[in-house]
Design a protein around this motif. Structure first.
Motif, PDB file in Angstrom:
ATOM      1  N   VAL A  41       1.111  -1.010   0.319  1.00  0.00           N
ATOM      2  CA  VAL A  41      -0.074   0.265   0.329  1.00  0.00           C
ATOM      3  C   VAL A  41       0.546   1.075   0.163  1.00  0.00           C
ATOM      4  O   VAL A  41       2.164   1.494   0.484  1.00  0.00           O
ATOM      5  CB  VAL A  41      -0.749   0.230   0.830  1.00  0.00           C
ATOM      6  CG1 VAL A  41      -1.453   1.549   1.259  1.00  0.00           C
ATOM      7  CG2 VAL A  41      -1.518  -1.240   1.695  1.00  0.00           C
TER       8      VAL A  41
ATOM      9  N   SER B  31      -5.652   3.844   4.720  1.00  0.00           N
ATOM     10  CA  SER B  31      -4.135   2.992   4.238  1.00  0.00           C
ATOM     11  C   SER B  31      -3.585   2.857   5.292  1.00  0.00           C
ATOM     12  O   SER B  31      -3.362   1.723   5.981  1.00  0.00           O
ATOM     13  CB  SER B  31      -3.344   3.884   3.539  1.00  0.00           C
ATOM     14  OG  SER B  31      -3.896   4.037   1.858  1.00  0.00           O
ATOM     15  N   GLN B  32      -4.014   3.675   6.644  1.00  0.00           N
ATOM     16  CA  GLN B  32      -3.387   3.914   7.876  1.00  0.00           C
ATOM     17  C   GLN B  32      -3.873   2.257   8.699  1.00  0.00           C
ATOM     18  O   GLN B  32      -3.333   2.027   9.404  1.00  0.00           O
ATOM     19  CB  GLN B  32      -2.854   4.675   8.426  1.00  0.00           C
ATOM     20  CG  GLN B  32      -2.292   5.990   7.913  1.00  0.00           C
ATOM     21  CD  GLN B  32      -2.886   7.282   8.359  1.00  0.00           C
ATOM     22  OE1 GLN B  32      -3.570   7.575   8.866  1.00  0.00           O
ATOM     23  NE2 GLN B  32      -1.371   8.849   8.458  1.00  0.00           N
TER      24      GLN B  32
ATOM     25  N   ALA C 286      -3.108  -1.388   7.220  1.00  0.00           N
ATOM     26  CA  ALA C 286      -1.533  -1.467   7.612  1.00  0.00           C
ATOM     27  C   ALA C 286      -1.153  -1.452   9.227  1.00  0.00           C
ATOM     28  O   ALA C 286      -0.698  -2.413   9.372  1.00  0.00           O
ATOM     29  CB  ALA C 286      -0.492  -0.452   7.405  1.00  0.00           C
TER      30      ALA C 286
ATOM     31  N   VAL D 289       0.885  -6.337   5.712  1.00  0.00           N
ATOM     32  CA  VAL D 289       0.644  -5.031   4.510  1.00  0.00           C
ATOM     33  C   VAL D 289       2.285  -4.027   5.176  1.00  0.00           C
ATOM     34  O   VAL D 289       2.830  -4.442   6.256  1.00  0.00           O
ATOM     35  CB  VAL D 289      -0.160  -4.286   4.471  1.00  0.00           C
ATOM     36  CG1 VAL D 289      -0.474  -2.897   4.437  1.00  0.00           C
ATOM     37  CG2 VAL D 289      -1.959  -5.144   4.700  1.00  0.00           C
ATOM     38  N   THR D 290       2.647  -4.578   3.205  1.00  0.00           N
ATOM     39  CA  THR D 290       3.983  -3.381   3.692  1.00  0.00           C
ATOM     40  C   THR D 290       3.464  -1.458   3.269  1.00  0.00           C
ATOM     41  O   THR D 290       2.879  -1.545   1.799  1.00  0.00           O
ATOM     42  CB  THR D 290       4.702  -3.527   2.158  1.00  0.00           C
ATOM     43  OG1 THR D 290       5.392  -5.311   2.745  1.00  0.00           O
ATOM     44  CG2 THR D 290       5.905  -2.599   2.514  1.00  0.00           C
ATOM     45  N   TYR D 291       3.998  -0.792   3.741  1.00  0.00           N
ATOM     46  CA  TYR D 291       3.449   0.131   4.065  1.00  0.00           C
ATOM     47  C   TYR D 291       3.942   1.209   4.286  1.00  0.00           C
ATOM     48  O   TYR D 291       4.857   1.574   4.389  1.00  0.00           O
ATOM     49  CB  TYR D 291       1.800   1.021   5.634  1.00  0.00           C
ATOM     50  CG  TYR D 291       1.543   1.797   5.678  1.00  0.00           C
ATOM     51  CD1 TYR D 291       0.869   2.068   4.320  1.00  0.00           C
ATOM     52  CD2 TYR D 291       1.734   3.600   6.475  1.00  0.00           C
ATOM     53  CE1 TYR D 291       0.431   3.499   3.773  1.00  0.00           C
ATOM     54  CE2 TYR D 291       1.223   4.267   6.038  1.00  0.00           C
ATOM     55  CZ  TYR D 291       0.382   4.196   4.787  1.00  0.00           C
ATOM     56  OH  TYR D 291      -0.361   5.615   5.557  1.00  0.00           O
ATOM     57  N   GLU D 292       3.696   2.313   2.771  1.00  0.00           N
ATOM     58  CA  GLU D 292       4.265   3.181   2.732  1.00  0.00           C
ATOM     59  C   GLU D 292       4.132   4.459   2.774  1.00  0.00           C
ATOM     60  O   GLU D 292       3.482   4.608   1.622  1.00  0.00           O
ATOM     61  CB  GLU D 292       5.145   3.598   0.925  1.00  0.00           C
ATOM     62  CG  GLU D 292       6.703   2.111   0.324  1.00  0.00           C
ATOM     63  CD  GLU D 292       7.885   2.554   1.645  1.00  0.00           C
ATOM     64  OE1 GLU D 292       8.131   3.702   1.789  1.00  0.00           O
ATOM     65  OE2 GLU D 292       8.373   1.037   1.851  1.00  0.00           O
ATOM     66  N   GLU D 293       4.392   5.588   3.576  1.00  0.00           N
ATOM     67  CA  GLU D 293       3.335   6.642   3.477  1.00  0.00           C
ATOM     68  C   GLU D 293       4.499   7.580   3.017  1.00  0.00           C
ATOM     69  O   GLU D 293       5.859   7.833   3.407  1.00  0.00           O
ATOM     70  CB  GLU D 293       2.893   6.763   4.881  1.00  0.00           C
ATOM     71  CG  GLU D 293       2.437   8.197   5.217  1.00  0.00           C
ATOM     72  CD  GLU D 293       1.514   8.547   6.323  1.00  0.00           C
ATOM     73  OE1 GLU D 293       0.823   7.984   6.698  1.00  0.00           O
ATOM     74  OE2 GLU D 293       2.826   8.584   7.384  1.00  0.00           O
TER      75      GLU D 293
END
Length: 396
Positions: free
Chosen positions: A333, A347-348, A351, A358-362
């Motif tokens: 995401v 999205s937060q 995650a 979930v791999t989360y990139e913000e």
């Protein structure tokens, strides 16, 4: 007696005002619900062109353009300008100067309709003007769907492979939107299918041309999964942008070919439509209570008769965060706190709910689907690393 007449008159006036207020609230809610399911017949071109200055030594294909300053025209990165309902396009390049009212930028590679007379444009997030800009082999394809043939682009990876990506653009976006991912996956051995779905230009119209926010469009991705399976696909990643993220998740959860899916990549995804629609209404200064009434209309039997929708839209089905326990695929995401279209909170929360998957990139400064544009090095590193891990898992 006079006092009683006054009280009755005041009561009648209050009742009339209450009735009027109730009717006004209902009208606003109905209007919001219609906007949700109704796709515009023409794309808006909201950014005013103040001045065009072609290079003196050129043929008009490059130069400097002064645009009205908006959130989009001022954003960092490279984009595509479109005008004449997509009959003209050009690259919008680096910023040169800004004022309180205007942004001056370089432009290049003008194609199609005459740019010299353009008075307004819209901006697409993809820097590519077309699939040709990738510099990779490609061909046009047609996917048999339930309503007719769905056009798309097939971009093969070098060599034989049974790994595929199906790329799904967002609501009202151009087919070029997902192209930023294609070179990264191609060099890692993944074929790409970039597809149109119902109500897109050149694709079959859905029921009365209404969107299902993913609840109907997923069936077109199901058709695409069947199509790639017939061409030897054994592992498929669904790559969804904005509303395309909602479509991708619905396809993974519902498709009879879901056994092919090995991962989801979601860019600026719409993961909780209840939250998103209330938040978007707030941007228009519409109270949450009225937005919630509009949402109830979307899910009621009136959705068919009053809104023209194909079916009532059960937004709970589209709440990926609430359904996080049903996910079983590695998921990347990418989202931004600077998104002004879809709140980053969905999205937060996803995650946080599924850290095992979930791999989360913000990102912070990037606008909606403009994460690559703001920081291409970081974006490509995150996407490439995730696909590298997926490739290693497939070989183990």
């Amino acid at each position: 007696m006079q006092q009683q007449r006054t009280i009755r008159a005041a009561t009648a006036a209050l009742a009339g005002a209450t009735t009027f207020a109730g009717a006004l609230v209902g009208t606003i809610a109905l209007s919001l619900a219609r906007q949700v399911v109704t796709l515009p017949s023409k794309a808006r071109e909201p950014v005013r062109v103040v001045e065009i200055r072609p290079d003196r030594d050129g043929d008009g294909a490059r130069g400097t353009v002064v645009l009205e300053r908006t959130v989009e025209s001022h954003a960092l990165g490279e984009f595509t300008m479109l005008w004449g309902q997509g009959t003209g396009r050009a690259r919008l390049l680096e910023r040169l100067e800004t004022t309180d009212r205007t942004v001056t930028r370089r432009y290049g590679d003008v194609l199609g309709a005459d740019f010299a007379v353009v008075r307004s444009v819209r901006l697409a997030s993809a820097p590519q003007l077309g699939v040709e800009d990738l510099g990779l082999p490609w061909s046009k394809v047609a996917i048999p769907g339930e309503g007719g043939e769905l056009p798309g682009w097939f971009i093969p990876a070098a060599g034989e492979s049974s790994d595929w990506c199906i790329h799904i653009h967002g609501r009202g976006a151009t087919l070029t939107e997902p192209l930023r991912t294609v070179p990264l996956v191609a060099e890692r051995g993944w074929h790409s299918l970039v597809m149109r779905y119902r109500n897109d230009p050149g694709a079959p119209a859905g029921h009365h041309g209404k969107t299902g926010l993913g609840l109907t469009e997923w069936r077109d991705v199901d058709a695409a999964l069947e199509w790639v399976k017939s061409r030897g696909a054994r592992r498929v990643v669904l790559v969804g942008w904005s509303m395309g993220g909602a479509i991708a998740v619905q396809a993974a959860l519902r498709s009879v070919h879901a056994d092919l899916v090995v991962g989801l990549m979601l860019e600026s995804p719409a993961l909780d439509w209840n939250e998103t629609l209330i938040w978007q209404a707030g941007q228009l200064n519409v109270p949450a209570s009225i937005a919630k009434l509009g949402i109830r209309l979307l899910g009621s039997p009136l959705a068919r008769s009053v809104l023209g929708a194909e079916e009532p839209l059960d937004l709970a089905e589209l709440d990926v965060v609430a359904r996080a326990g049903e996910l079983r695929w590695p998921t990347l995401v990418l989202a931004s706190t600077g998104d002004t279209v879809v709140p980053v909170s969905g999205s937060q929360r996803l995650a946080k709910a599924r850290p095992d998957l979930v791999t989360y990139e913000e990102f912070t400064r990037a606008r909606h689907t403009r994460l690559w544009n703001t920081d291409p090095d970081r974006w490509e590193a995150a996407v490439g690393k995730w696909f590298d891990r997926l490739g290693e898992a497939g070989r183990s």
